[in-house]
Design an enzyme around this catalytic site. Structure first.
Site, PDB file in Angstrom:
ATOM      1  N   TYR A 110       1.994   1.903   3.868  1.00 12.13           N
ATOM      2  CA  TYR A 110       1.097   0.955   4.542  1.00 12.13           C
ATOM      3  C   TYR A 110       0.788  -0.251   3.650  1.00 12.13           C
ATOM      4  O   TYR A 110       0.598  -0.095   2.447  1.00 12.13           O
ATOM      5  CB  TYR A 110      -0.220   1.651   4.901  1.00 12.13           C
ATOM      6  CG  TYR A 110      -1.160   0.748   5.655  1.00 12.13           C
ATOM      7  CD1 TYR A 110      -1.025   0.595   7.026  1.00 12.13           C
ATOM      8  CD2 TYR A 110      -2.131   0.009   4.986  1.00 12.13           C
ATOM      9  CE1 TYR A 110      -1.857  -0.267   7.721  1.00 12.13           C
ATOM     10  CE2 TYR A 110      -2.964  -0.848   5.686  1.00 12.13           C
ATOM     11  CZ  TYR A 110      -2.825  -0.986   7.054  1.00 12.13           C
ATOM     12  OH  TYR A 110      -3.640  -1.841   7.737  1.00 12.13           O
ATOM     13  N   TRP A 112       0.230  -4.951   3.598  1.00 13.41           N
ATOM     14  CA  TRP A 112       0.514  -6.262   4.165  1.00 13.41           C
ATOM     15  C   TRP A 112       1.686  -6.979   3.539  1.00 13.41           C
ATOM     16  O   TRP A 112       2.159  -7.978   4.096  1.00 13.41           O
ATOM     17  CB  TRP A 112      -0.734  -7.140   4.081  1.00 13.41           C
ATOM     18  CG  TRP A 112      -1.602  -7.001   5.283  1.00 13.41           C
ATOM     19  CD1 TRP A 112      -2.130  -5.839   5.773  1.00 13.41           C
ATOM     20  CD2 TRP A 112      -2.031  -8.053   6.150  1.00 13.41           C
ATOM     21  NE1 TRP A 112      -2.878  -6.122   6.893  1.00 13.41           N
ATOM     22  CE2 TRP A 112      -2.847  -7.466   7.150  1.00 13.41           C
ATOM     23  CE3 TRP A 112      -1.826  -9.425   6.172  1.00 13.41           C
ATOM     24  CZ2 TRP A 112      -3.434  -8.213   8.164  1.00 13.41           C
ATOM     25  CZ3 TRP A 112      -2.423 -10.173   7.180  1.00 13.41           C
ATOM     26  CH2 TRP A 112      -3.209  -9.553   8.165  1.00 13.41           C
TER      27      TRP A 112
END
Ligand SMILES: Nc1nc2c(c(=O)[nH]1)N[C@H]1C(S)=C(S)[C@@H](COP(=O)(O)OP(=O)(O)OC[C@H]3O[C@@H](n4cnc5c(=O)[nH]c(N)nc54)[C@H](O)[C@@H]3O)O[C@H]1N2
Ligand SMILES: Nc1nc2c(c(=O)[nH]1)N[C@H]1C(S)=C(S)[C@@H](COP(=O)(O)OP(=O)(O)OC[C@H]3O[C@@H](n4cnc5c(=O)[nH]c(N)nc54)[C@H](O)[C@@H]3O)O[C@H]1N2
Ligand SMILES: [Mo]
Length: 782
Positions: A110, A112
């Protein structure tokens, strides 16, 4: 390489390089409200915190693979050649998959990462692992996991959460009352996942107010407001929104201000909710006096607000932050219940939307077609976790838990692969994560910088930044597309994630499946050509690739310019039913009721958070509610070492906002280093005294690089102000199992004793392979 245009999550910039050095970063001139964060690229992209060469933890090379004795996080790294590193990584992946099966590999990964369509780290790592038999993955996000589960049950989709909101133009023209739970902080609208070009959210809100809208920020924090728009502040105790929403419903029902015709036609389950709100089912009317005790908002204010809502064109805006709290499903369900009673769903400028200031994209029209991305292939492993249950998984192999009507089992993880995320930023209860993180045998991280996650890995592979590679910016709800041309050479030995996985695939015999015979530039052209097809099918023209690449960017005509959430459903609910079991808005859900969860029954309810100011027993020891919002000066932990982030530090640490009264009784002065603590952990932060928070609430933004005490320093102390040493690692409920960071109690005091220095920005010790002894030589380091 001169000047090129590049896109980051927080904006598009003109980047200038001279003699191989990055020397200038200026906002793209088309952006009316650019973010300053871009300036942090200078001095960091070519700075000492870059990972320069593949590096392996010394203890791992010496055979220390897992268990409590493992010393991940405080050992030097041995720099090795790419050949050696790739051979070791490929052999480890092969050993683990053939010994334990692919489910023993956790690669939810996980995070960005960076903007850019092709070099998307998660896309690359998932695609690669799917070619070698798959991995245990994750579902949902840290951003809005509870919403991703509750919204489909109630509204049939996640529309108006991440896209398909009622667009700003309708709000500007028609909204007369905007009630924003969690506020509309300008700072968060700097960012849009995948890249930003034009920042327009604050201007839209200013224009709504100029057209006569009343704008109310319902939040413990006054500054959760757009820039330059007149905003009223309605402060409330954190985590009490559900109570206030239910009381607003109580006023509407008891004053007969609810829209009976709308309820009859568009929703199901009103009777059950009505009985609960009026107290018929549990003896407690959810009236304004009841909510006032829980929230601190007085009953008369709630009563007046409900009447105003019924009298005007009203839109409810609910920020994502509300559902990152204990029972985070409830404020969303309660808000939908309130909006349904008001009967304005589907009207321009009325109804409801989620996260209007959580990113820059909300409220802007869709492009009307899909941007292509790197295909992921198929994951042969069936195991997955809701993303925030990661430490639980590592600590409880074989354990089972409830999730959205199913029972899931945690696989036994032996190897973790992370590319493009920073769990030592994003996860809650980091001290628990440190413990869980010692369990796997091998942890591999692709990183640009020596983040805490890289430092806690066994094998670190150095990765390029977007300035060091070609890519495409295709951003959701932006009509600017950017040819992100390489501006500088890769830093030392850094490689693209794609190149790393292509090498690993070659070693594991899946080269063709992974690359499909394309190099990076061919993939970029391929994705572009697919985009041209998708756009054309929607009637949007795109220039041919070569012209686009030469021009450096293109602005596309929009095929959609305005939309209203659920307008078609309002128009004709039989022809355009919702994707719920009833086809209507489910104020009561028989599906959720059938799960039998006491922490998430069949309709919106008030359930007291385990940790909040209303919990007298806990609040006696930890009397301050800690909010840990997104940082204004960066994206998460990215470029915390950059100039923009460093400028906002106080005494070198993250700023802790504290009300003047709370500071005074604790003897805390502006700028002082303070000690923030609870049962889970403690950290240092820099005090900022303010009146913009209600007493009893403190705010410590996320993003300070995790900096645990070194030997000789106070044990267990985090030195830099990372709030996640304080937050609980508990699921919202058995339904969504999502993060609850905003339900945290702490105490703050002056810090006694010498203040240990911040060391997060000192790169770790590296040693050369020739200094290695004994067993390590078996690895044949070259
Ligand atoms: N207490 C608290 N905790 C929170 C939150 C909160 O509100 N409060 N918010 C949560 C939310 S909403 C989120 S989304 C998460 C964010 O958590 P993350 O997304 O994990 O945080 P980032 O700092 O963006 O981490 C991205 C990492 O990827 C690296 N990177 C960048 N580009 C590339 C690339 O091209 N390749 C590779 N391999 N790496 C790259 C960066 O250097 C950085 O270390 O945090 C969550 N945590
Ligand atoms: N500059 C910048 N912008 C970002 C990001 C970033 O890192 N930096 N991250 C992006 C990401 S990944 C995400 S998911 C979004 C997140 O977007 P949000 O979830 O909307 O953002 P937060 O900053 O966590 O919270 C917004 C406000 O909610 C308030 N709040 C917290 N708890 C409560 C409560 O119980 N009740 C009420 N009424 N208010 C409460 C806090 O005061 C806080 O300032 O932001 C995005 N935007
Ligand atoms: Mo997020």
């Amino acid at each position: 390489m001169g000047t090129v245009l590049t896109t980051m999550h927080w904006g598009t910039y003109e980047v200038r390089a001279e003699n191989g050095r990055l020397v200038g970063v200026e906002p793209w001139r088309g952006d009316p409200d650019p973010s300053p964060i871009g300036r942090s690229l200078l001095g960091t992209v070519q700075g000492e915190l870059r990972v320069a060469r593949p590096a392996i933890r010394r203890g791992w090379l010496e055979g220390d693979r897992s268990g409590p004795a493992s010393r991940r996080g405080d050992e030097p790294f041995v720099e090795v050649s790419w050949e050696t590193a790739l051979d070791i990584v490929a052999a480890e992946l092969d050993r683990v998959r053939s010994t334990y099966g692919n489910s023993a590999i956790y690669a939810g990964s996980y995070g960005w990462a960076s903007a850019g369509r092709f070099h998307h780290a998660q896309g690359q790592v998932h695609r690669f692992l799917n070619t070698i038999g798959g991995y245990t993955g994750s579902v949902l996000s840290y951003s809005y996991g509870a919403a991703e589960i509750i919204l489909p049950h109630v509204l049939g989709s996640t529309d108006a959460l991440t896209g398909n909101h009622t667009t700003w133009d309708g709000i500007e023209r028609h909204a007369k009352l905007i009630v924003a739970f969690g506020g509309l902080p300008w700072r968060n609208t700097q960012v849009q996942g995948g890249g930003s070009a034009r920042h327009e959210a604050s201007a839209a809100l200013r224009s709504a107010v100029a057209n006569g809208a009343r704008l109310i920020n319902v939040s413990p924090v006054r500054d959760d407001a757009p820039r330059g728009a007149d905003t009223e502040w309605l402060p409330l105790r954190p985590n009490s929104d559900t109570a206030v929403m239910l009381a607003l419903c109580h006023v509407l029902i008891s004053k007969r201000l609810h829209d009976e015709a709308f309820l009859a036609r568009y929703c199901t389950g009103f009777e059950a909710v009505r009985a609960y709100i009026l107290g018929e089912s549990d003896g407690q009317p959810k009236d304004p006096a009841w909510a006032a005790k829980l929230s601190g908002v007085d009953a008369a204010t709630i009563d007046a607000l409900a009447r105003d809502m019924a009298a005007r064109r009203t839109i409810l805006m609910v920020s994502w932050s509300l559902q990152r709290a204990d029972h985070g499903e409830q404020p969303y369900w309660a808000a939908i219940t309130l909006a349904t009673l008001l009967g304005q769903i589907g009207l321009p400028g009325g109804g409801i939307g989620f996260g209007y200031s959580s990113t820059n994209g909300a409220g802007r029209p869709e492009m009307g077609f899909r941007w292509p991305s790197v295909p992921q292939g198929r994951n042969a492993v069936a195991h997955f976790i809701p993303v925030a249950r990661m430490a639980d998984m590592l600590l409880n192999p074989g354990g089972s838990f409830d999730f959205n009507g199913t029972k899931l089992t945690y696989p036994h993880i032996r190897l973790v692969y992370w590319a493009g995320g920073n769990p030592f930023h994003h996860h809650q209860d980091l001290n628990r994560l440190v413990e869980a993180w010692q369990r796997p045998e091998t942890i591999i991280v692709n990183e640009q910088f020596w983040t805490a996650t890289a430092r806690h890995a066994d094998i670190v592979l150095p990765v390029t930044t977007p300035l060091e590679r070609n890519d495409l910016a295709f951003s959701n709800r932006e009509n600017l597309i950017v040819a992100m041309k390489q501006a500088i050479e890769p830093f030392h030995e850094a490689r693209d994630d794609f190149a790393i996985f292509a090498e690993l695939a070659a070693r594991l015999g899946t080269s063709d499946a992974f690359t499909e015979g394309r190099g990076a530039d061919e993939w970029i052209r391929h994705l572009y050509d697919q985009a041209v097809e998708n756009a054309e099918a929607a009637g949007v023209a795109m220039p041919p690739f070569d012209r686009f690449w030469q021009d450096g960017h293109a602005e596309l005509a929009r095929s959609v310019t305005s939309q209203t959430f659920l307008a078609a459903f309002r128009d004709d609910p039989e022809r355009h039913p919702l994707a719920t079991p009833s086809g209507r808005i489910e104020l009561f859900s028989a599906t959720i009721e059938s799960f039998g969860y006491d922490d998430c029954p069949g309709h919106a309810v008030w359930r007291e958070p385990r940790e909040w100011l209303g919990n007298d027993r806990l609040a006696e020891r930890f009397p301050l509610h800690l909010l840990s919002p997104q940082p204004a000066d960066k994206l998460h932990s990215q470029y915390d070492h950059g100039s923009v982030s460093r400028a906002s530090k106080v005494a070198g640490r993250a700023p802790l906002l504290i009300n003047r009264q709370d500071a005074a009784v604790r003897g805390i002065a502006d700028g002082m280093v303070v000690f923030v603590f609870n049962e889970r952990g403690s950290c240092l932060a820099g005090a900022v005294l303010t009146d913009s928070l209600i007493p009893g609430v403190v705010q410590l933004p996320t993003g300070a690089w995790f900096d645990p005490a070194r030997p000789g320093e106070p044990e267990g102390l985090e030195k830099h102000g990372n709030p996640n040493v304080l937050t609980p690692d508990r699921g919202t409920s058995r339904l969504a199992q999502s993060p609850t960071c905003n339900s945290t109690l702490v105490e703050v005091s002056r810090f006694a004793g010498p203040v240990p220095p911040v060391t997060a920005f000192d790169p770790p010790a590296t040693i050369s392979s020739s200094d290695m002894s004994g067993e390590a030589r078996h690895q044949d380091l070259s």
